[in-house]
Design a protein around this motif. Sequence first.
Motif, PDB file in Angstrom:
ATOM      1  N   MET A   1       0.812  -1.211   0.000  1.00 16.89           N
ATOM      2  CA  MET A   1       0.000   0.000   0.000  1.00 16.89           C
ATOM      3  C   MET A   1       0.849   1.267   0.000  1.00 16.89           C
ATOM      4  N   PHE A   2       1.883   1.312   0.829  1.00 19.10           N
ATOM      5  CA  PHE A   2       2.754   2.488   0.888  1.00 19.10           C
ATOM      6  C   PHE A   2       3.412   2.732  -0.467  1.00 19.10           C
ATOM      7  N   GLN A   3       3.880   1.650  -1.092  1.00 16.31           N
ATOM      8  CA  GLN A   3       4.592   1.769  -2.359  1.00 16.31           C
ATOM      9  C   GLN A   3       3.678   2.310  -3.462  1.00 16.31           C
ATOM     10  N   VAL A   4       2.517   1.692  -3.628  1.00 12.47           N
ATOM     11  CA  VAL A   4       1.622   2.100  -4.714  1.00 12.47           C
ATOM     12  C   VAL A   4       1.034   3.484  -4.453  1.00 12.47           C
ATOM     13  N   ASN A   5       0.848   3.832  -3.172  1.00 10.81           N
ATOM     14  CA  ASN A   5       0.302   5.130  -2.829  1.00 10.81           C
ATOM     15  C   ASN A   5       1.243   6.255  -3.250  1.00 10.81           C
ATOM     16  N   GLN A   6       2.526   6.123  -2.911  1.00 11.29           N
ATOM     17  CA  GLN A   6       3.490   7.162  -3.266  1.00 11.29           C
ATOM     18  C   GLN A   6       3.728   7.222  -4.768  1.00 11.29           C
ATOM     19  N   ALA A   7       3.711   6.050  -5.421  1.00 13.62           N
ATOM     20  CA  ALA A   7       3.858   6.031  -6.879  1.00 13.62           C
ATOM     21  C   ALA A   7       2.704   6.785  -7.534  1.00 13.62           C
ATOM     22  N   PHE A   8       1.490   6.576  -7.029  1.00 11.74           N
ATOM     23  CA  PHE A   8       0.324   7.265  -7.576  1.00 11.74           C
ATOM     24  C   PHE A   8       0.414   8.771  -7.344  1.00 11.74           C
ATOM     25  N   LYS A   9       0.808   9.183  -6.136  1.00 14.29           N
ATOM     26  CA  LYS A   9       0.880  10.610  -5.825  1.00 14.29           C
ATOM     27  C   LYS A   9       1.853  11.333  -6.755  1.00 14.29           C
ATOM     28  N   LEU A  10       3.000  10.720  -7.026  1.00 17.72           N
ATOM     29  CA  LEU A  10       3.977  11.361  -7.898  1.00 17.72           C
ATOM     30  C   LEU A  10       3.487  11.358  -9.347  1.00 17.72           C
ATOM     31  N   PHE A  11       2.880  10.258  -9.769  1.00 15.64           N
ATOM     32  CA  PHE A  11       2.336  10.183 -11.130  1.00 15.64           C
ATOM     33  C   PHE A  11       1.254  11.240 -11.325  1.00 15.64           C
ATOM     34  N   GLU A  12       0.414  11.396 -10.331  1.00 19.28           N
ATOM     35  CA  GLU A  12      -0.648  12.407 -10.377  1.00 19.28           C
ATOM     36  C   GLU A  12      -0.052  13.807 -10.459  1.00 19.28           C
ATOM     37  N   TYR A  13       1.034  14.027  -9.720  1.00 19.76           N
ATOM     38  CA  TYR A  13       1.687  15.342  -9.680  1.00 19.76           C
ATOM     39  C   TYR A  13       2.284  15.716 -11.034  1.00 19.76           C
ATOM     40  N   VAL A  14       3.044  14.808 -11.652  1.00 17.13           N
ATOM     41  CA  VAL A  14       3.727  15.133 -12.912  1.00 17.13           C
ATOM     42  C   VAL A  14       2.769  15.178 -14.098  1.00 17.13           C
ATOM     43  N   THR A  15       1.564  14.618 -13.921  1.00 18.01           N
ATOM     44  CA  THR A  15       0.588  14.663 -15.025  1.00 18.01           C
ATOM     45  C   THR A  15      -0.437  15.777 -14.848  1.00 18.01           C
ATOM     46  N   GLY A  16      -0.139  16.729 -13.943  1.00 13.73           N
ATOM     47  CA  GLY A  16      -0.998  17.899 -13.846  1.00 13.73           C
ATOM     48  C   GLY A  16      -1.642  18.169 -12.512  1.00 13.73           C
ATOM     49  N   GLY A  17      -1.374  17.340 -11.498  1.00 14.08           N
ATOM     50  CA  GLY A  17      -1.952  17.576 -10.181  1.00 14.08           C
ATOM     51  C   GLY A  17      -3.469  17.469 -10.211  1.00 14.08           C
TER      52      GLY A  17
END
Length: 519
Positions: free
Chosen positions: A227-243
Motif C-alpha cells: 500500500m505504501f509503495q503504490v500510494n506514493q507512486a500514484f501521488k507522484l504520477f498524479e503530480y507530474v501529469t498535472g496535479g
Amino acid sequence: MKRLITFITLFISPLITVAQNTTQSLDQKINQSFHNATSWFTDTILYQIPITENIAIPWVLIILVGGACYFSIYFKGINFSGFFTAINVVRGKYDSIDKPDNKTDIAKTIKVEGNGEVSHFQALTAALSATVGLGNIAGVAIALSIGGPGATFWMIIVGLLGMASKFVECTLGVKYREIETDGTVFGGPMYYLKNGLKELGLNKIGKTLSIIFAIMCVGGSFGGGNMFQVNQAFKLFEYVTGGEQSFIYGKGWLFGLVMAIFAGIVIIGGIKKIAKVTDKVVPVMVLVYVIAVIIILSINYTQIPVAFNQIIEGAFNPTGIAGGMVGVLIQGFRRGAFSNEAGIGSSSIAHAAVKTNYAASEGLVALLEPFIDTVLVCTMTALALIITGQITPGNTISFEQGAILTSKALESGISWFPYILTIAVILFAFSSMISWSYYGYQAWSYLFGREKRTGNVYKIIFCIFTIIGAAASLNAVIDFSDAMVFAMMVPNMIGLILLAPKVIKELKRYKSAIQNNLS
C-alpha cells in the motif's frame, strides 16, 4: 480452511463497513473504511515513550537500534570486517565451495531445476527490491523536513549498525530453511523461530513467536510492502501529469488496479519469476535514480561541502529543530530503520532461497543491503534535497509531499527529470511490491499450508490491497505500514538474540571453508 476463513473475515470485513454510504466517492469510502479498520492497532504498536514535553520515541525503535548495536559488538564489527568478503561472495569468487553433493541443501535446491532457486546475486536483488524503494525518496524528505539536515547523519549510523542485524537474520534464514522434494524453499523468521528455538528446548515459545511473526508479516506485505509503495507512486504520477488537473486525479483506485494486474502476473510465478524480474529491474532502476541524483550533485558540486557541514552541525547542534538533537536522532533512526528493514526479519525470507551450502555466506551478502539502501541511496537523496534548498527544517511536510519534494530537487537541475523520477518511482514501487508479495506468501503458507489453493487466496487479497493503497490517504497508510513492519521486529529480535551463538558457529564454518579453498 477454518483458520483461513476466520483470518480473512477479521482482516477484510472492517474495510467494507462504509460501502453503503452513497454520498462518498470510491476513494473516500476506501480511505474511511481502512482507517476504521486499522486505527487501534497502529496506535498500540506506534505508541511513543515521552522523553520531554515535546519529544517522544517509538518503543519499537529502542529495541531495533539497541539490537543492532548489540549485534555489532557481539560479532566484533562484522558490519565492516565482512564487507569485502561479502562483495567477493556476490562476485562469485567462492562459488567453487558450493559444489553440490548428496548431503547438502544445494543438492536439494537443484534437484528439479538445474539452477536451483536463486543465486547470491538474485537473492540480493530480490531483497534489495523490497528495501530500496520509496523510503529512500519520500522517507528521506520527510525525515529532513522534521529533523533538518542532521537527520541524514543518524540515518547513516542506523544503516551501518543495521548491517549486523541483517547478517544475523539472513544467516539464520538459510540455516533453518525447509526444502520441499521439488526444490522449493520455505524460509525466514517463521522457520528459525520454530526450528531454532526448538533446538534450545524452547519449542512452545518458538512456535508462538513464529505464528505472531507470520501474522504480522502478512500484514506488513499488505502495508509497507504494497500500500505504501503504490500510494506514493500514484501521488507522484498524479503530480507530474498535472496535479488536480490530471486525468487520473481522484482515481487512485484505477492506478492501483493497473499496478495490481501487473503485480499479479509476476507473483503467480513465485520466487524464481520474481528473481528474474528483480535482477534486471533493480540494477536498472537504482542506476537511473543514482545517475539522476549524481547529475544534480555535479551541477551543484560547490555546495556539497556546505551540505555535509550542515549535516554534521545539524546532527549534534540542532537547536530549535524538532526539539533538538534527540528529535533529529529519532527522525533519522525511524526513517532509516523503515528504509532498510534490518532487524525486521523480512529480507531473510528472500535470502533463504539462495543456492548455497553455507548459511553465513548469504548472511554476509545480506549485510550489503543496509549499506546500499541507507548509506548510499538515502545519503545521495538527502544531499540533493539539501543543496537544492527543498528542505526547510521545522516546516513539517505531509507524506504526500515526500516524493514530490525530491522530484522538485531533480527538476531544479533539468526540467524533464521529474518524468525520469516518476518512472523510477513506479519501478521502485513495483519491485518492492512483488518482493514483499513473496514475503507475505511465505508467511501465509506457514499459517495456512503450502497448497496452491491457499496461496492463490493470498495473492488475490494482495492485489486487492494494491487498489486500496492507491486510493487511501497516505497518513493512514504510513501508520499502518510502520505498525505492521515494526511489529514483525518483536518476535524476530527475540529469536536473533537467542540464536546468535548458532550464527557464530556458521560464520566460523564458512571462514574455514574459504581458507581451505584458498590454501
